[in-house]
Design an enzyme around this catalytic site. Structure first.
Site, PDB file in Angstrom:
ATOM      1  N   GLN A 292      24.866  19.213 -15.344  1.00 37.30           N
ATOM      2  CA  GLN A 292      25.401  19.223 -16.711  1.00 37.30           C
ATOM      3  C   GLN A 292      26.396  20.373 -16.899  1.00 37.30           C
ATOM      4  OE1 GLN A 292      24.701  16.788 -18.689  1.00 37.30           O
ATOM      5  NE2 GLN A 292      25.669  17.487 -20.567  1.00 37.30           N
TER       6      GLN A 292
ATOM      7  N   PHE B  65       9.568   2.273   4.169  1.00 40.47           N
ATOM      8  CA  PHE B  65       9.999   3.626   3.752  1.00 40.47           C
ATOM      9  C   PHE B  65       9.722   4.660   4.849  1.00 40.47           C
ATOM     10  CE2 PHE B  65       8.569   2.288  -0.809  1.00 40.47           C
ATOM     11  CZ  PHE B  65       9.748   1.592  -1.006  1.00 40.47           C
TER      12      PHE B  65
ATOM     13  N   ALA C 167       0.850  -1.202   0.000  1.00 38.70           N
ATOM     14  CA  ALA C 167       0.000   0.000   0.000  1.00 38.70           C
ATOM     15  C   ALA C 167       0.877   1.240   0.000  1.00 38.70           C
ATOM     16  CB  ALA C 167      -0.920  -0.002   1.225  1.00 38.70           C
ATOM     17  N   GLY C 168       1.117   1.783  -1.201  1.00 41.46           N
ATOM     18  CA  GLY C 168       1.918   3.002  -1.335  1.00 41.46           C
ATOM     19  C   GLY C 168       0.996   4.144  -1.708  1.00 41.46           C
TER      20      GLY C 168
ATOM     21  N   GLU D 269       1.565  20.019   4.240  1.00 46.59           N
ATOM     22  CA  GLU D 269       2.841  19.320   4.036  1.00 46.59           C
ATOM     23  C   GLU D 269       3.287  19.416   2.577  1.00 46.59           C
ATOM     24  OE1 GLU D 269       2.249  15.144   4.659  1.00 46.59           O
ATOM     25  OE2 GLU D 269       3.884  14.850   3.231  1.00 46.59           O
ATOM     26  N   ARG D 270       2.315  19.370   1.654  1.00 47.60           N
ATOM     27  CA  ARG D 270       2.682  19.445   0.227  1.00 47.60           C
ATOM     28  C   ARG D 270       3.172  20.837  -0.150  1.00 47.60           C
ATOM     29  NH1 ARG D 270      -1.981  15.235  -1.766  1.00 47.60           N
ATOM     30  NH2 ARG D 270      -0.699  13.424  -1.296  1.00 47.60           N
TER      31      ARG D 270
ATOM     32  N   GLY E 251      32.109  16.865 -15.949  1.00 47.89           N
ATOM     33  CA  GLY E 251      32.592  15.698 -15.196  1.00 47.89           C
ATOM     34  C   GLY E 251      32.725  15.980 -13.713  1.00 47.89           C
TER      35      GLY E 251
HETATM   36  C1  LIG Z   1      12.900   8.119   0.971  1.00 54.46           C
HETATM   37  C2  LIG Z   1      11.447   7.904   1.215  1.00 54.46           C
HETATM   38  C3  LIG Z   1      10.880   8.356   2.410  1.00 54.46           C
HETATM   39  C4  LIG Z   1       9.541   8.113   2.699  1.00 54.46           C
HETATM   40  N1  LIG Z   1       9.026   8.466   3.922  1.00 54.46           N
HETATM   41  C5  LIG Z   1       7.801   8.003   4.293  1.00 54.46           C
HETATM   42  C6  LIG Z   1       7.325   8.160   5.634  1.00 54.46           C
HETATM   43  O1  LIG Z   1       7.987   8.763   6.493  1.00 54.46           O
HETATM   44  N2  LIG Z   1       6.119   7.622   5.969  1.00 54.46           N
HETATM   45  C7  LIG Z   1       5.357   6.953   5.064  1.00 54.46           C
HETATM   46  O2  LIG Z   1       4.293   6.466   5.445  1.00 54.46           O
HETATM   47  N3  LIG Z   1       5.762   6.823   3.757  1.00 54.46           N
HETATM   48  C8  LIG Z   1       6.964   7.304   3.370  1.00 54.46           C
HETATM   49  N4  LIG Z   1       7.410   7.139   2.066  1.00 54.46           N
HETATM   50  C9  LIG Z   1       6.557   6.451   1.111  1.00 54.46           C
HETATM   51  C10 LIG Z   1       6.052   7.307  -0.041  1.00 54.46           C
HETATM   52  O3  LIG Z   1       5.013   8.131   0.385  1.00 54.46           O
HETATM   53  C11 LIG Z   1       5.646   6.324  -1.157  1.00 54.46           C
HETATM   54  O4  LIG Z   1       6.848   5.792  -1.683  1.00 54.46           O
HETATM   55  C12 LIG Z   1       4.829   6.969  -2.244  1.00 54.46           C
HETATM   56  O5  LIG Z   1       3.573   7.361  -1.748  1.00 54.46           O
HETATM   57  C13 LIG Z   1       4.613   6.017  -3.443  1.00 54.46           C
HETATM   58  O6  LIG Z   1       4.240   4.736  -3.048  1.00 54.46           O
HETATM   59  P1  LIG Z   1       5.046   3.462  -3.624  1.00 54.46           P
HETATM   60  O7  LIG Z   1       6.486   3.739  -3.423  1.00 54.46           O
HETATM   61  O8  LIG Z   1       4.492   2.233  -3.004  1.00 54.46           O
HETATM   62  O9  LIG Z   1       4.780   3.462  -5.170  1.00 54.46           O
HETATM   63  P2  LIG Z   1       3.485   2.858  -5.932  1.00 54.46           P
HETATM   64  O10 LIG Z   1       2.250   3.366  -5.293  1.00 54.46           O
HETATM   65  O11 LIG Z   1       3.666   1.399  -6.073  1.00 54.46           O
HETATM   66  O12 LIG Z   1       3.652   3.537  -7.348  1.00 54.46           O
HETATM   67  C14 LIG Z   1       4.574   3.083  -8.348  1.00 54.46           C
HETATM   68  C15 LIG Z   1       4.383   3.949  -9.592  1.00 54.46           C
HETATM   69  O13 LIG Z   1       3.046   3.775 -10.075  1.00 54.46           O
HETATM   70  C16 LIG Z   1       2.406   5.025 -10.140  1.00 54.46           C
HETATM   71  N5  LIG Z   1       0.976   4.869  -9.780  1.00 54.46           N
HETATM   72  C17 LIG Z   1       0.447   4.290  -8.677  1.00 54.46           C
HETATM   73  N6  LIG Z   1      -0.884   4.384  -8.690  1.00 54.46           N
HETATM   74  C18 LIG Z   1      -1.217   5.045  -9.824  1.00 54.46           C
HETATM   75  C19 LIG Z   1      -2.447   5.459 -10.408  1.00 54.46           C
HETATM   76  N7  LIG Z   1      -3.614   5.257  -9.820  1.00 54.46           N
HETATM   77  N8  LIG Z   1      -2.400   6.122 -11.599  1.00 54.46           N
HETATM   78  C20 LIG Z   1      -1.214   6.373 -12.198  1.00 54.46           C
HETATM   79  N9  LIG Z   1      -0.015   6.011 -11.705  1.00 54.46           N
HETATM   80  C21 LIG Z   1      -0.027   5.351 -10.527  1.00 54.46           C
HETATM   81  C22 LIG Z   1       3.112   5.905  -9.128  1.00 54.46           C
HETATM   82  O14 LIG Z   1       2.940   7.280  -9.392  1.00 54.46           O
HETATM   83  C23 LIG Z   1       4.550   5.439  -9.302  1.00 54.46           C
HETATM   84  O15 LIG Z   1       5.111   6.072 -10.404  1.00 54.46           O
HETATM   85  C24 LIG Z   1       8.735   7.434   1.745  1.00 54.46           C
HETATM   86  C25 LIG Z   1       9.298   7.038   0.516  1.00 54.46           C
HETATM   87  C26 LIG Z   1      10.625   7.249   0.258  1.00 54.46           C
HETATM   88  C27 LIG Z   1      11.200   6.752  -1.042  1.00 54.46           C
END
Ligand SMILES: Cc1cc2nc3c(=O)[nH]c(=O)nc-3n(C[C@H](O)[C@H](O)[C@H](O)COP(=O)(O)OP(=O)(O)OC[C@H]3O[C@@H](n4cnc5c(N)ncnc54)[C@H](O)[C@@H]3O)c2cc1C
Length: 385
Positions: free
Chosen positions: A338, A158, A132-133, A244-245, A342
């Site tokens: 760029q 993450f 769940a991202g 936040e955004r 180098g």
């Molecule tokens: C360094 C780092 C720090 C973070 N810190 C936190 C934190 O403190 N707490 C926390 O809870 N989270 C944290 N996150 C998580 C972050 O919010 C998620 O990585 C982000 O929301 C994306 O989720 P995912 O990585 O699972 O990608 P996914 O949801 O799997 O997405 C993969 C790709 O598919 C695309 N995609 C997904 N759904 C759709 C859709 N419906 N339509 C079109 N494209 C889509 C996405 O845009 C992306 O390009 C962190 C992430 C990183 C890398």
């Protein structure tokens, strides 16, 4: 010249943060990146200086400031060349603790919010899971009621500050198996049996910030650990996302600005074909594009900040600002690297760090694609399934 949105007080605050960044952060950039960690004393020091929890009441260790102060903080931390610190502080003050202020009991505020704002406790926010991202409603971590306790099971991934945090603001499912309903917030202390940091993750950028994978295995917390209302966790967490955004956009603009300034200086100093790079029209136009885009992103961000400060909640414009600022920052840091040729690819030049750190802006806090989805929904209405 001062932007009309900011008062003299904001600018005095800006000066003091800038001095702190220049004196106490930037000189340690290489050392901390190498160690893959900045020291916890950065939090304590920022707490002492009153830089954490700016918007919270003094009673809870805050400064009672308006929304533009954290914007100034995000901008100035963005200048430090260590993206990790701005990110760690934003998680502490703008993501993990605002729900405590808004929905917490007095006891929770004194136990978590006050020490977090004083820099004595470090906070993290646990939303994302392996499955769940972007689809936050798909979270699978559960909390089951057992007498006067909740029993938590699941994984988070993450999680910024997750290795060093003293507590987590955690989102878990207490009701329905799917969707936004039936999700609640909890405050869980590090050291609670069943709560472990399983992995410190290795990242492309933001290397001195710790990012963790966390495991909850029959982790028992008292009923008093619930934050806010049962079943309202998702709504409790989402209201703050807009602020936040805007911060993320401000931070991206300021990092782009710094990368541009490094490139500008380099282009004036580096001589090839008997002339500084800044003499070639291609470089001049590239710098002109960079500074124009930065200015456009800055003004969109400031417009959103101003509306938000005046009590509005412009989701469409905020999503545009986050999307545009992250994309501009990406283009600008790439162009800046760029221009360095180098040398830009060498670790001893700070531009590489801006380039690596900035990439996260298009992923964290909602990806570019999710921002576009929100904007499209506002413009066109939601697509029917
Ligand atoms: C360094 C780092 C720090 C973070 N810190 C936190 C934190 O403190 N707490 C926390 O809870 N989270 C944290 N996150 C998580 C972050 O919010 C998620 O990585 C982000 O929301 C994306 O989720 P995912 O990585 O699972 O990608 P996914 O949801 O799997 O997405 C993969 C790709 O598919 C695309 N995609 C997904 N759904 C759709 C859709 N419906 N339509 C079109 N494209 C889509 C996405 O845009 C992306 O390009 C962190 C992430 C990183 C890398």
């Amino acid at each position: 010249m001062r932007h009309p949105m900011f008062t003299e007080e904001h600018e005095l605050f800006r000066d003091s943060v800038r001095k702190f960044v220049e004196k106490e952060l930037t000189p340690h950039a290489e050392e901390w990146e190498e160690a893959e960690e900045f020291p916890n004393t950065v939090f304590t020091r920022m707490g002492e200086l009153g830089f954490l929890g700016l918007r919270f009441p003094e009673k809870y260790g805050g400064q009672n400031c308006d929304f533009l102060f954290p914007i100034v903080l995000a901008e100035e931390l963005g200048r430090s060349s260590i993206g990790s610190i701005g990110m760690a502080v934003a998680v502490q003050s703008e993501m993990a603790t605002p729900p405590i202020h808004k929905f917490g009991t007095e006891e929770q505020k004194m136990k978590y919010l006050l020490p977090a704002n004083q820099g004595k406790k470090i906070a993290c926010l646990g939303i994302t899971e392996p499955n769940a991202g972007s689809d936050v409603a798909a979270i699978q971590t559960t909390a089951r009621r057992d007498g006067d306790q909740w029993v938590i099971n699941g994984r988070k991934i993450f999680i910024t500050n997750g290795v060093r945090a003293d507590f987590i603001t955690l989102i878990a499912r207490t009701g329905e198996k799917k969707g936004y309903k039936g999700v609640s917030l909890f405050l869980v202390d590090k050291g609670t049996p069943g709560f472990t940091v399983t992995r410190k993750l290795n990242k492309v950028g933001m290397r001195s910030s710790d990012t963790a994978e966390l495991l909850f295995e029959d982790c028992r917390v008292p009923v008093s650990a619930m934050l806010g209302e049962e079943g309202k966790g998702f709504y409790h967490i989402m209201w703050e996302l807009q602020g936040e955004r805007i911060m993320a956009a401000a931070n991206a603009v300021s990092r782009a600005q710094m990368a541009y300034e490094l490139a500008l200086k380099y282009a004036q100093e580096r001589v090839q074909f008997g002339k500084p790079l800044a003499h070639f029209q291609v470089t001049r136009h590239r710098l002109a594009d960079m500074v124009t885009e930065i200015e456009a992103a800055r003004h969109l961000t400031y417009y959103c900040a101003w509306m938000f400060q005046n009590g509005e909640y412009p989701v469409k414009e905020i999503s545009m600002a986050k999307l545009f600022a992250a994309q501009v920052a990406g283009r600008v840091v790439d162009a800046a690297l760029q221009i360095h040729g180098g040398y830009g690819y060498m670790m001893e030049y700070p531009i590489q760090r801006y380039w690596r750190d900035t990439r996260l802006g298009r992923i964290g806090g909602g990806t570019d694609e999710i921002m576009k989805e929100i904007i499209a929904n506002e413009v066109l209405g939601r697509m029917k399934e």
